[in-house]
Each structure stands twice: as C-alpha cells, then as structure tokens.
Scaffold this motif. Structure first.
Motif, short mmCIF file in Angstrom:
data_model
loop_
_atom_site.label_atom_id
_atom_site.label_comp_id
_atom_site.label_asym_id
_atom_site.label_seq_id
_atom_site.Cartn_x
_atom_site.Cartn_y
_atom_site.Cartn_z
N SER A 9 -7.70 1.45 3.56
CA SER A 9 -7.12 0.18 4.01
C SER A 9 -6.52 0.35 5.39
O SER A 9 -5.83 1.33 5.66
N CYS A 10 -6.82 -0.59 6.27
CA CYS A 10 -6.42 -0.45 7.67
C CYS A 10 -5.73 -1.71 8.17
O CYS A 10 -6.28 -2.80 8.08
N GLU A 13 -4.85 -0.09 13.00
CA GLU A 13 -5.06 1.36 13.01
C GLU A 13 -6.12 1.76 14.03
O GLU A 13 -6.84 2.73 13.82
N ASP A 44 -7.36 -5.25 7.12
CA ASP A 44 -6.42 -6.18 6.52
C ASP A 44 -5.80 -7.10 7.59
O ASP A 44 -4.61 -7.06 7.85
N ASN A 72 -3.73 -11.02 7.24
CA ASN A 72 -3.11 -9.88 6.59
C ASN A 72 -2.69 -10.23 5.16
O ASN A 72 -1.90 -11.14 4.95
N ASP A 95 -5.22 6.38 3.04
CA ASP A 95 -4.68 5.69 4.22
C ASP A 95 -5.48 6.11 5.44
O ASP A 95 -6.03 7.21 5.48
N ALA A 96 -5.48 5.24 6.44
CA ALA A 96 -6.24 5.54 7.66
C ALA A 96 -5.51 6.52 8.56
O ALA A 96 -6.10 7.11 9.46
N ASP A 97 -4.23 6.74 8.32
CA ASP A 97 -3.43 7.52 9.27
C ASP A 97 -3.42 9.03 8.98
O ASP A 97 -2.62 9.77 9.55
N ARG A 158 1.92 8.85 -4.10
CA ARG A 158 1.18 8.12 -3.08
C ARG A 158 0.10 7.30 -3.77
O ARG A 158 -0.18 7.49 -4.94
N ARG A 202 1.98 10.78 10.34
CA ARG A 202 0.77 10.02 10.66
C ARG A 202 0.23 10.44 12.03
O ARG A 202 0.98 10.82 12.92
N THR A 207 4.31 3.38 11.32
CA THR A 207 4.35 2.87 9.96
C THR A 207 4.57 1.36 9.94
O THR A 207 5.21 0.81 10.82
N TRP A 209 6.10 -0.10 7.54
CA TRP A 209 7.21 -0.38 6.61
C TRP A 209 8.54 -0.36 7.33
O TRP A 209 9.00 0.68 7.75
#
Ligand code: UDP
Ligand code: MG
Length: 311
Positions: A9-10, A13, A44, A72, A95-97, A158, A202, A207, A209
């Motif tokens: 999911s991106c 990114e 996303d 999004n 995750d993409a990171d 995770r 990352r 992030t 968040w």
C-alpha cells in the motif's frame, strides 16, 4: 509452483517505490528461484508521483500490477483492495518504505511451508527512533485494549505478514467499513507464528501518522473490537444512582433531626457539573458506537478504484 502475491500500500511514496522494488527483486532472485511472484501496488490516492513510478515499473516488469484509488481511503482499505486482487497461494502485506524488511520473507515462507502454521506475522521488539511520548501512549493503549477486548492485540505487531490463501479469504470475507486490521487478523484466528525484529527506519519520505491520527486510530480499535466502554458507562451510572440514594437518606435524616437551614448551594453546583459531565461522557461513548453503526448500515464501498493496469 507456488505463487506469492506481495501487496504494497502506497500513499505519497514516490521516493520509496523504486527502492522497494529493487530490494524485493533482490530478495526474489536470491531466495525464491522456484516461486512465481506478483506485486500488487495499491496507490491510495497519492498527491505526488507515486502512480507514475508504479506505472513505470509496470511497463518494464509484468509481475507488477496496480490499483489506483479515486482518493485516499486509508491503509486498511488499500490492504483489502490488494487482497481482493491477489491471486497467489501465499499472500504478504508490506509497506512501501522498507520498514517491513523483504529479507524476512524467506524465513516466513520456510516456516509456513515446513511447520504447521497458516500465517507468519511480525512484531517489532524495539520502538527505537520513535518519540518516547508516542511509545508511552502506544504501550498504554495495548494494555487497555487487551483488558477490554476478548481479542488479543499484540504490542508492536505490524501488518507485515505472510498468509495462506485460506487466511486471506477469511479476511476478505470481513467487509466491515470500519476496518481495524490488527483486530481483524486476530479475529479470523488460524495458527500464527510471530517473528520478532528490530525496528527499521523508513528509507525515504515521512510517516503518515501524526499523534492525533494515532489517538483516533486507538479509539477506532477500541470501538471496533470491544463493547466494554458501554458497560462501563452503565456501571458508573448505577454507582451514581447508589450514591444519590444514600445522600437522599442522609438529607432526610438531617432535615428530620436538625430542621431545614438553606445551605449547600456550592456543593449542589459541583454535583450538577459532575453528574452532567458523566452523562455527556456516556452519551459520547454511545455516540461513538452509533456513528460506527451508521457508517456500517449505509453499506458504502470500502474503496473506489479509478484505474488498474488493464486500462
Ligand atoms: N499508507 C497508505 N494509506 C494511508 C497512509 C499510509 O496506503 O492513508 C501506507 C504508506 O504508504 C506505507 C504504509 O501505509 O506504505 C505505512 O505507513 P507509514 O510508514 O506512514 O506508517 P508507519 O510505518 O510509520 O506506522
Ligand atoms: Mg512506515
């Protein structure tokens, strides 16, 4: 030949995607000579060039598939969209990171193939590189939710996991609108092995968040998998009734014995404030559940696709 679907999911990114692709390809060539792979990138609703980067990868590698949302919808929706599309026998969410290290994939795959597990999940054992205040509240949250919910939430878990088709299908069958994946993963059950690893920073970007978003996410988790707050407000209500009843007895007794001098005005105001505060708080709790119910009964789509690689 086994097929492994990698769902990524991106959201904004653009810098991470090429690095991620490089790393996962390295791992695939090195550790998985006999397996077929498919990469499903879910864009996303990114505001940067994420989609462009993904399309570029798709052009040079037809293992790369993608879904692009109309806006999004959040990581939970992105993961579901990826699962809906995935056709592999084994499915992993990343995750993409590169905070979910692809190098662990081989170990996870060996466990799922050779041992009696349906799912291999990961948890980070350190919260290194995270603001201490955030770690403190995160720990508090896990303590709280595990007291309140029948479903066990693992601290530091995770979303990175490798699962068998059957597990993925069970997750796909849960079409709730308020998706709290950590709860959903535990809810579906199956035998899960936990792999532990040190937190990784990352590779690029930042992030998504903020502290406030995490607080909202915590409330989401509690209301999605526990009804204890509702019981709590009932108990507090009952307790207050009991106290009021005792006080009434005291006042009747005092009036009969000592007469009726007018006093106690300040304490009355305090009591009114306290009780109405508790009432509003309980109403708020009920409101939380009601608003979630409202969103569920509307049966809105969890995500809307604008384009995929087929167009
Ligand atoms: N992400 C997403 N939609 C969002 C927010 C995040 O798809 O609305 C993706 C993001 O691109 C990343 C993953 O979810 O691949 C995890 O996000 P992030 O790294 O910000 O979270 P953290 O690792 O800090 O918990
Ligand atoms: Mg991250």
């Amino acid at each position: 030949m086994d097929k492994i679907s990698v769902i990524v999911s991106c959201y904004n990114e653009q810098e991470s995607i090429p690095l991620f692709y490089q790393e996962i390809e390295r791992v695939r060539k090195q550790d998985f000579p006999n397996e077929e792979f498919e990469y499903i990138f879910v864009n996303d609703g990114s505001k940067d060039d994420t989609l462009k980067e993904i399309k570029e990868l798709h052009k040079k590698d037809d293992k790369v598939k993608f879904i692009s949302f109309s806006r999004n919808f959040g990581k939970e929706a992105a993961m579901l969209a990826g699962l809906d599309k995935a056709s592999g026998d084994y499915i992993t969410l990343m995750d993409a990171d590169l905070q979910d290290p692809p190098r662990l994939l081989k170990q996870m795959y060996d466990i799922i193939k050779n041992e009696d597990y349906d799912c291999v999940a990961t948890r980070r054992v350190t919260r290194k590189g995270e603001p201490p205040i955030r770690s403190f509240f995160a720990r508090l949250f896990y303590k709280l939710i595990n007291k309140m919910s029948d479903i066990e939430m693992v601290d530091g878990a995770r979303d990175y996991r490798l699962m068998k088709r059957q597990v993925a299908n069970s997750i796909i069958s849960m079409r709730e609108y308020n998706r709290y994946s950590k709860g959903i993963f535990t809810f579906v059950g199956f035998k899960t092995k936990w792999l532990e690893y040190e937190n990784v920073k990352r590779v690029a970007g930042e992030t998504k968040w903020s502290f406030w978003k995490l607080v909202k996410y915590a409330i989401e988790g509690i209301t999605a998998f526990s009804t204890v707050p509702l019981i709590m407000s009932s108990i507090i209500g009952l307790l207050f009734c009991l106290i009021a009843f005792l006080l009434i007895l005291v006042i009747i007794f005092k009036t009969l014995v000592y007469g009726d001098p007018t006093s106690g005005w300040p304490s009355l105001v305090c009591i009114i404030f306290l009780v109405s505060g508790v009432q509003l708080f309980s109403l708020g709790i009920i409101g939380q559940y009601l608003s979630k119910t409202y969103l569920e009964v509307k049966h809105r789509p969890i995500y809307i696709i604008k384009e995929t690689e087929k167009e």
